[in-house]
Structure formats: C-alpha cells, structure tokens
Design a protein around this motif. Structure first.
Motif, PDB file in Angstrom:
ATOM      1  N   UNK A 110       0.860  -1.187   0.000  1.00 12.03           N
ATOM      2  CA  UNK A 110       0.000   0.000   0.000  1.00 12.03           C
ATOM      3  C   UNK A 110       0.892   1.231   0.000  1.00 12.03           C
ATOM      4  N   UNK A 111       0.691   2.110  -0.980  1.00 12.97           N
ATOM      5  CA  UNK A 111       1.491   3.333  -1.105  1.00 12.97           C
ATOM      6  C   UNK A 111       0.543   4.521  -0.980  1.00 12.97           C
ATOM      7  N   UNK A 112       0.795   5.391  -0.015  1.00  9.35           N
ATOM      8  CA  UNK A 112      -0.098   6.521   0.237  1.00  9.35           C
ATOM      9  C   UNK A 112       0.675   7.827   0.058  1.00  9.35           C
ATOM     10  N   UNK A 113       0.173   8.667  -0.854  1.00 11.27           N
ATOM     11  CA  UNK A 113       0.916   9.859  -1.283  1.00 11.27           C
ATOM     12  C   UNK A 113       0.023  11.093  -1.239  1.00 11.27           C
ATOM     13  N   UNK A 114       0.149  11.946  -0.242  1.00 13.23           N
ATOM     14  CA  UNK A 114      -0.561  13.231  -0.269  1.00 13.23           C
ATOM     15  C   UNK A 114       0.006  14.087  -1.403  1.00 13.23           C
ATOM     16  N   UNK A 115      -0.872  14.654  -2.242  1.00 12.32           N
ATOM     17  CA  UNK A 115      -0.340  15.444  -3.367  1.00 12.32           C
ATOM     18  C   UNK A 115      -1.324  16.444  -3.959  1.00 12.32           C
ATOM     19  N   UNK A 116      -2.627  16.237  -3.775  1.00 14.23           N
ATOM     20  CA  UNK A 116      -3.600  17.052  -4.497  1.00 14.23           C
ATOM     21  C   UNK A 116      -3.835  18.427  -3.856  1.00 14.23           C
ATOM     22  N   UNK A 117      -4.443  18.431  -2.678  1.00 19.38           N
ATOM     23  CA  UNK A 117      -4.781  19.688  -2.004  1.00 19.38           C
ATOM     24  C   UNK A 117      -3.874  19.836  -0.789  1.00 19.38           C
ATOM     25  N   UNK A 118      -2.647  20.240  -1.023  1.00 12.06           N
ATOM     26  CA  UNK A 118      -1.636  20.250   0.038  1.00 12.06           C
ATOM     27  C   UNK A 118      -1.345  21.657   0.544  1.00 12.06           C
ATOM     28  N   UNK A 119      -0.920  22.532  -0.334  1.00 12.37           N
ATOM     29  CA  UNK A 119      -0.491  23.873   0.092  1.00 12.37           C
ATOM     30  C   UNK A 119      -1.681  24.831   0.073  1.00 12.37           C
ATOM     31  N   UNK A 120      -2.546  24.625   1.057  1.00  8.67           N
ATOM     32  CA  UNK A 120      -3.791  25.377   1.167  1.00  8.67           C
ATOM     33  C   UNK A 120      -4.141  25.553   2.632  1.00  8.67           C
ATOM     34  N   UNK A 121      -4.898  26.602   2.924  1.00 12.06           N
ATOM     35  CA  UNK A 121      -5.390  26.821   4.282  1.00 12.06           C
ATOM     36  C   UNK A 121      -6.742  26.162   4.500  1.00 12.06           C
ATOM     37  N   UNK A 122      -7.257  25.498   3.483  1.00 15.94           N
ATOM     38  CA  UNK A 122      -8.558  24.854   3.578  1.00 15.94           C
ATOM     39  C   UNK A 122      -8.526  23.762   4.651  1.00 15.94           C
ATOM     40  N   UNK A 151       8.516  32.164  -9.877  1.00 20.97           N
ATOM     41  CA  UNK A 151       9.419  31.237  -9.190  1.00 20.97           C
ATOM     42  C   UNK A 151       8.768  29.864  -9.102  1.00 20.97           C
ATOM     43  N   UNK A 152       9.502  28.791  -9.410  1.00 17.67           N
ATOM     44  CA  UNK A 152       8.915  27.447  -9.304  1.00 17.67           C
ATOM     45  C   UNK A 152       8.255  27.219  -7.955  1.00 17.67           C
ATOM     46  N   UNK A 153       7.046  26.706  -7.976  1.00 21.39           N
ATOM     47  CA  UNK A 153       6.239  26.555  -6.772  1.00 21.39           C
ATOM     48  C   UNK A 153       6.543  25.243  -6.066  1.00 21.39           C
ATOM     49  N   UNK A 154       5.944  25.077  -4.890  1.00 19.34           N
ATOM     50  CA  UNK A 154       6.085  23.830  -4.139  1.00 19.34           C
ATOM     51  C   UNK A 154       5.467  22.691  -4.946  1.00 19.34           C
ATOM     52  N   UNK A 155       6.109  21.535  -4.979  1.00 15.81           N
ATOM     53  CA  UNK A 155       5.625  20.424  -5.804  1.00 15.81           C
ATOM     54  C   UNK A 155       4.296  19.857  -5.319  1.00 15.81           C
ATOM     55  N   UNK A 156       3.361  19.763  -6.229  1.00 15.92           N
ATOM     56  CA  UNK A 156       2.041  19.199  -5.935  1.00 15.92           C
ATOM     57  C   UNK A 156       1.263  19.149  -7.235  1.00 15.92           C
ATOM     58  N   UNK A 157       0.009  18.699  -7.145  1.00 16.35           N
ATOM     59  CA  UNK A 157      -0.861  18.725  -8.317  1.00 16.35           C
ATOM     60  C   UNK A 157      -1.246  20.150  -8.696  1.00 16.35           C
ATOM     61  N   UNK A 158      -1.137  21.064  -7.741  1.00 15.84           N
ATOM     62  CA  UNK A 158      -1.362  22.476  -8.026  1.00 15.84           C
ATOM     63  C   UNK A 158      -2.737  22.750  -8.597  1.00 15.84           C
ATOM     64  N   UNK A 159      -2.769  23.602  -9.641  1.00 16.48           N
ATOM     65  CA  UNK A 159      -4.041  24.057 -10.206  1.00 16.48           C
ATOM     66  C   UNK A 159      -4.564  23.149 -11.307  1.00 16.48           C
ATOM     67  N   UNK A 160      -3.918  22.017 -11.542  1.00 11.38           N
ATOM     68  CA  UNK A 160      -4.359  21.124 -12.613  1.00 11.38           C
ATOM     69  C   UNK A 160      -5.833  20.782 -12.491  1.00 11.38           C
ATOM     70  N   UNK A 161      -6.287  20.537 -11.266  1.00 10.27           N
ATOM     71  CA  UNK A 161      -7.701  20.192 -11.074  1.00 10.27           C
ATOM     72  C   UNK A 161      -8.401  21.235 -10.208  1.00 10.27           C
ATOM     73  N   UNK A 162      -7.972  22.482 -10.322  1.00  5.55           N
ATOM     74  CA  UNK A 162      -8.640  23.555  -9.594  1.00  5.55           C
ATOM     75  C   UNK A 162      -8.238  23.585  -8.142  1.00  5.55           C
TER      76      UNK A 162
END
Length: 508
Positions: free
Chosen positions: A97-109, A410-421
């Motif tokens: 089992x591989x668990x990877x946080x990546x989608x909604x990471x750098x947010x205050x939500x 400037x290159x942002x923190x690595x994540x899915x970013x705005x790809x899916x809003x």
C-alpha cells in the motif's frame, strides 16, 4: 509487433530469476504463449489471476501488486475498508500500500488539511511502510518524506515494475503503464476492498495497438503524440480498452516521455496504456527497486481490435482547444488566440524533461514572457532538478536561472497544483475571470474576441495554455476559463508571445 531480441529481456530481471520456481513459471508461460496468443495486458492479468490464459471480456480475480491512494480519495477508501472489514482490521499487505498526499496540500482549507491528517492516522495505525507524509506546509523542503504528484513519485520511488498490476484511486494511474505493467485507476469502493483483500475483479480489456514510427522532429514531444492519437480516435475511442504503444518512435522515447504517452490514455476512455519494457526501462529502474520483476510481451499472433499507424516525422505541434482533449488543432492554426497565462506542471507536464524542454525554448528565444507563467514541479526531486540540472547548450545555466531570466514565476512547491482547480487559494488556480479593455492595433496575430466601437477589444482573462491533461469547463478553477492543452515546447513559446504559438518559431 516489436519484439525484444534479448532472451534476458524476455525472461525477466531480479534476484529471484535463478530460482527453480521462477524457472518453472517461465517454462509454463512459454507453453501457454504457444497455446494461446495473448497481448501484454492479457498476459499480465492472466499471470496475476493465476490462470493459463485470458481473453477480452472475461472476468478474473486479479492479485494486486501495488495499491496507491492519495489525500482526495484516501479517506473515503479507508472509510469503506473499515466499514466492510471491521474497525480493527489490517490491510492485506502493509508493504504493498502506497499513500501519497499530493492534491490539495499547500492550502489553508481545513477540510483539505484534515484529509491528510486522516491518511497520517491510518498509516500509523496500519504501520504502512510507504507513506510520503508532509507536516510543515510552510516549507516542503523540510519534509524529507514528502514527494509530490503520486504518478511521478510512484516511478521515482521504484513502485513501478514491468509485468505487475498497479491500481490507484486516480484516473491517471495509467501513467505507470509506461513501465510495461497493467496500471489503471479505480474508485474508492474498489480500493476499500483491495485494502482488505489484495485482489480485485476485473474484466479483461481488448487491446488497441498504436504503431508510431519515424524520427521524432526536434519540435515535437510525447504530448503532441498523445494529442494526435486522442484527436484521431476521440475521447470515447478507447473506452474500456488497453492502448499498446510500439514502434521505433516509442522505443526512442525516454521514460518520462513514455509516461506522458500513457498518462493521457484515460482521456481517450482507455482502461490502461502500456509500453513494452526494454533496456530504457531497465536502466531507469536500476537503483530504484530491489524486487524481482518479469516483463511480458505481446505474442506476434496476438489479437488486436484495431491497429493505428503514424509517421511521426510528418506531425506538427498540436493543441487541444477548449473544452475537450480531442478538440485537436495545429498550434499554428491557433495563432490568433490571445492568452493571459501559461501553466507548466502536473503528472502530464511537470516532470524534469518537461521543464528542460520549456527551458530550451526560453533559452533559444532570449526574450521575456509576455504573460504570467506558472511553474509547478511534480515532485520534490523534479524541483531539485530544476534548480541543479544544467540545460544543454546553456553554458552551465540551470532551468531555474533560465526561467528567472525569462520572467517566469518562481517554481512553486511540488504538488498537483491548479491542474484540477482545488481550493481557491491554490497556487495559479484560474479564479474569477475579469473583463479587460485592450487597445486594438493591427498585429500579425488577430484577437480572438469581439472588437468594440471605440477601438478596444473586449477580452477576458482566464485563457490558459497548459501542459496538463484536461480542459473541461471548470477543470482548473472557474468554469468560464478556457484551457488549451499543449506540450511544454508550445506552452513556453506561447508564454513568449502572449498567443498560442507554434514552438518552431523559436526552435528552428
């Protein structure tokens, strides 16, 4: 069918290769391949279901080698697992089992942050070996375990291996098919079952074969190839089918470009994409995995639903216009489309090779961008490459230096970013469009908007050229946004002009 000539390639790699059991398995598979001709996908699923052969349309219980989930679907999958198997149940294999946080990471939500907390609690409870956690959102670099976009991290961390079955709670899990394995996305219910049982009931897909031959022009990338294919067969053209990519062009691609090719098969409705493993695959995997693996290859007489052939040397740079990945057009045909931003990132277009390609265009032009240009490396490793890897022909400059000179963000923190809003505070998200008045003057490019009587063009922000994978309304934020999918070459060229631009303007 392209077959590898090396007996070692066909018979496998890894420390268990010389065991009697493995030898017996190989002899059995030679027998079965003579008895029943199968495609790569059919062979992988047959082996994983412990059956001598399978045919398209047949249902089989398939043993899973890797299950991946992330912060968006992980909590739901975990909830279903606990409901169905019991609150105190253990996963079938903590190392698969591989668990990877990546989608909604750098947010205050708060709810997005809570999702990551749920993953952390579950991984601690289950002693999950491969949990790529992030705890300090203010500086991703102080989180050594954090990786970034799951599909790229899976490859970089050695979880992708030829001949295996990899499932993920994300539709772009098909990216891993670049390694010659069966990889596909599944829903939370199926993932909850796999967490407890380690297997899944799958219907064997028929296979479409795509033969790409010819020398790859230096202004094309794999993104152009997959946009060509999707434009040819439509977003429904491969519905519940495997897409197998072969040919001299495919063999010439590096692993990251092969990942781009397989990444977007789901945009054609595909169940999975697959590229035969070869020396390029094996070299990439060196030092990434110590587990044995055994690649398989389609038999020469295997049955394919259809075969499509492309002479890549004759193709031109492409875009997919709003609002569908199959709305194919030549980039040069869209030169009148004025844009207000460029986005380079995601599992499709945020890899090291993608940023090197963008840097190549900026370097060749020697100019500054005319629109905001957002850079979101897929993973922490890609981010480091952007800052340390020298760009060929640059005199020792790194991608980051070239991007800075060109005026990119400037290159942002690595994540899915705005790809899916994502949440509204997501970096580079396309939020509310704003009307703007632009003085109208004759220009080699014509505006793609109405002209008012007072000599101003009535334009709207939120027209983006993006290296991502989907351009449906609202995909990157506001539903009024217009997204043109393109290669990193075309994205960088468009950033330099402020219009959708064929990269040959700078590369030739």
């Amino acid at each position: 069918m392209q077959e590898t000539s090396s007996q070692e390639d066909r018979l496998g790699h890894g420390s268990a290769a010389d065991t009697a059991h493995t030898c017996h398995d190989r002899l059995s598979w030679v027998f079965f391949s003579v008895k029943t001709a199968m495609t790569m996908t059919e062979k992988i699923l047959a082996r994983a279901s412990e059956k001598p052969s399978l045919v398209p349309g047949e249902n089989a219980w398939v043993n899973v080698d890797i299950l991946m989930t992330h912060d968006v679907c992980g909590p739901g999958s975990i909830g279903i697992f606990k409901r169905e198997f019991g609150q105190n149940s253990k996963v079938w294999d903590r190392e698969k089992v591989v668990i990877i946080p990546d989608h909604y990471i750098f947010t205050a939500d708060e709810r997005a942050n809570r999702n990551v907390d749920i993953l952390r609690d579950f991984c601690k409870e289950q002693d999950i070996k491969y949990f790529y956690d992030i705890t300090d959102l203010s500086n991703f670099k102080v989180n050594p375990d954090y990786k970034g976009v799951c599909h790229i991290a899976l490859a970089q961390e050695g979880h992708c291996r030829p001949g295996e079955v990899l499932l993920g709670t994300d539709s772009h899990t098909c990216t891993a098919g670049a390694f010659g394995q069966f990889a596909t996305g599944i829903g939370n219910t199926d993932a909850g079952f796999v967490l407890g049982a380690g297997k899944i009931l799958l219907k064997v897909p028929p296979t479409l074969r795509f033969v790409l031959d010819g020398e790859m022009p230096d202004y094309l990338l794999a993104k152009d190839l997959i946009l060509q294919i999707i434009g040819e067969i439509s977003v429904a053209g491969a519905t519940y089918k495997a897409m197998e990519f072969v040919g001299s062009t495919v063999e010439s691609l590096n692993m990251e470009e092969r990942m781009t090719l397989c990444n977007m098969v789901v945009e054609a409705g595909g169940k999975n994409g697959v590229v035969p493993a070869d020396s390029t695959t094996f070299k990439y995997l060196e030092g990434k995995t110590s587990l044995p693996y055994e690649p398989v290859y389609s038999d020469q007489s295997a049955r394919f639903v259809s075969e499509y052939r492309f002479d890549v040397s004759k193709l031109e740079p492409l875009v997919a216009k709003p609002h569908s990945p199959d709305n194919r057009a030549l980039a040069r045909e869209c030169k009148n489309v004025k844009i207000d931003r460029v986005y380079i990132g995601s599992c499709t277009g945020g890899k090291t090779e993608d940023f090197l390609a963008a840097a190549k265009v900026f370097l060749a032009s020697g100019k500054k961008v005319k629109v905001p240009t957002f850079l979101v490396p897929a993973t922490q490793k890609v981010w480091m490459d952007v800052y340390t890897m020298e760009v060929p022909g640059s005199g020792g400059k790194t991608c980051s230096q070239i991007f800075e000179e060109a005026g990119c963000d400037t290159p942002a923190s690595p994540s899915c970013g705005a790809c899916l809003g994502g949440p509204k505070d997501t970096y580079a998200r396309m939020n509310e469009p704003q009307a703007s008045e632009i003085p109208f003057t004759p220009h080699p490019y014509t505006y793609s908007c109405e002209i008012s009587t007072d000599g101003f063009s009535l334009g709207f922000d939120n027209v983006c050229v993006s290296t991502t994978n989907r351009n449906f309304p609202g995909r990157m934020g506001n539903k009024e946004g217009q997204i043109y999918l393109a290669s990193p070459y075309t994205a960088a060229a468009s950033a330099l002009t402020g219009y959708v631009t064929d990269p040959r303007e700078f590369l030739q």
